[in-house]
Design a protein around this motif. Structure first.
Motif, PDB file in Angstrom:
ATOM      1  N   GLN A  80      -3.261   1.223 -17.800  1.00 21.53           N
ATOM      2  CA  GLN A  80      -3.568  -0.182 -17.581  1.00 21.53           C
ATOM      3  C   GLN A  80      -2.350  -1.069 -17.866  1.00 21.53           C
ATOM      4  O   GLN A  80      -2.065  -2.016 -17.134  1.00 21.53           O
ATOM      5  N   THR A 138       0.817  -1.214   0.000  1.00 22.23           N
ATOM      6  CA  THR A 138       0.000   0.000   0.000  1.00 22.23           C
ATOM      7  C   THR A 138       0.853   1.267   0.000  1.00 22.23           C
ATOM      8  O   THR A 138       0.314   2.363   0.069  1.00 22.23           O
ATOM      9  N   CYS A 154      -4.453   0.367  -7.825  1.00 26.42           N
ATOM     10  CA  CYS A 154      -4.240  -0.995  -7.304  1.00 26.42           C
ATOM     11  C   CYS A 154      -4.259  -1.041  -5.779  1.00 26.42           C
ATOM     12  O   CYS A 154      -3.963  -2.093  -5.197  1.00 26.42           O
ATOM     13  N   ALA A 186      -0.580   2.959  -9.487  1.00 30.11           N
ATOM     14  CA  ALA A 186      -0.423   2.336  -8.175  1.00 30.11           C
ATOM     15  C   ALA A 186      -1.651   2.583  -7.302  1.00 30.11           C
ATOM     16  O   ALA A 186      -2.140   1.681  -6.612  1.00 30.11           O
TER      17      ALA A 186
END
Length: 296
Positions: free
Chosen positions: A295, A9, A56, A53
């Protein structure tokens, strides 16, 4: 999520390989071979990676270097990153030499937290470690960060036997009356630091257990803390009884914390790494400069 069940994270973003200090544990005195400017990611390329990032699940970004404050218009990049949807925690690590002049601009741009590397408060030792004279500028930068409202302000001290290890209790004393977090970091021998003074006999490795014992000998038993404000990370966190600030111990060598690691690293040249010690990574620059989508 990786194959070990670790959720990533946190992305550390190096914005430059340049640095205006020459610390003995980091690089040779003559400096290093710096990358050509066109090999360094642009602000737009950095933000593209951060956007991908964030999509995600990454929500924490730290801007690093080299020394990030030597990159022109660093406050502009800070503002660009702060505006990325999903990024809720934006921090920066600096040697502090340019912080007094930039702290307000960085805070206005959206920076929230800052780490300042400082290994000694002795001008003679500072010159010996950093091979430069800017201790006064770093101390001014710490105060400027406070005045700009950056919270918490963390001081990172790399403990070096024979150079600054006798100062650990003095650094801990900084937390008594100020809401400063001081973190004691064990020296890590990184690939990038080959050719520096480590191994020359100039200093030696000091485990954090020794630093804890030295601090406790002056201030009494340290109180362990559980915190959830971004201070903890890989650090064990303690407090001197009644102190305004906190102490963190990052023991990467004597007590490795790899199983808890939640961070990825983007180098200034566009390589994505999971670890500074694994010796390899994935180059994102071909995607960024040859029409790749977010992507991709």
């Amino acid at each position: 999520m990786d194959s070990y069940g670790r959720a990533f994270t946190y992305l550390r973003v190096s914005v430059t390989d340049l640095c205006n200090l020459r610390c003995v544990y980091c690089m040779p005195e003559e400096g290093m071979k710096w990358m050509p400017r066109d090999e360094i990611l642009s602000f737009e390329e950095i933000v593209t990676v951060i956007e991908a990032a964030a999509a995600c699940g990454v929500y924490k970004i730290r801007l690093t270097g080299g020394e990030p404050l030597v990159r022109s218009d660093i406050a502009v990049l800070t503002r660009m990153v702060a505006r990325v949807p999903g990024i809720t925690d934006l921090a920066l690590t600096t040697n502090g030499t340019r912080l007094a002049e930039l702290a307000n601009d960085l805070a206005s741009a959206g920076l929230r937290r800052i780490n300042i590397s400082l290994d000694t408060m002795d001008p003679v030792k500072f010159k010996a470690i950093a091979r430069r004279h800017e201790l006064h500028e770093v101390l001014e930068g710490i105060q400027a960060a406070h005045a700009a409202g950056l919270r918490p302000v963390k001081i990172n001290m790399v403990v070096l036997g024979g150079l600054n290890d006798e100062e650990v209790a003095d650094f801990a004393a900084m937390t008594l009356d100020q809401a400063i977090d001081v973190r004691f970091i064990e020296y890590m021998p990184l690939e990038e630091a080959k050719g520096c003074a480590m191994g020359s006999g100039n200093f030696s490795f000091v485990p954090n257990q020794i630093s804890k014992e030295r601090i406790a000998a002056r201030f009494g038993e340290l109180e362990p803390l559980e915190v959830g404000d971004g201070m903890q990370g890989p650090a064990e966190v303690f407090q001197i009884q009644g102190a305004a600030g906190r102490l963190g111990f990052i023991s990467a060598m004597s007590a490795p914390f790899c199983k808890l690691c939640d961070r990825l690293r983007l180098t200034a040249s566009g390589e994505l790494r999971s670890c500074l010690l694994d010796g390899g990574g994935l180059s994102l620059k071909p995607l960024l400069r040859n029409g790749g989508s977010r992507q991709d």
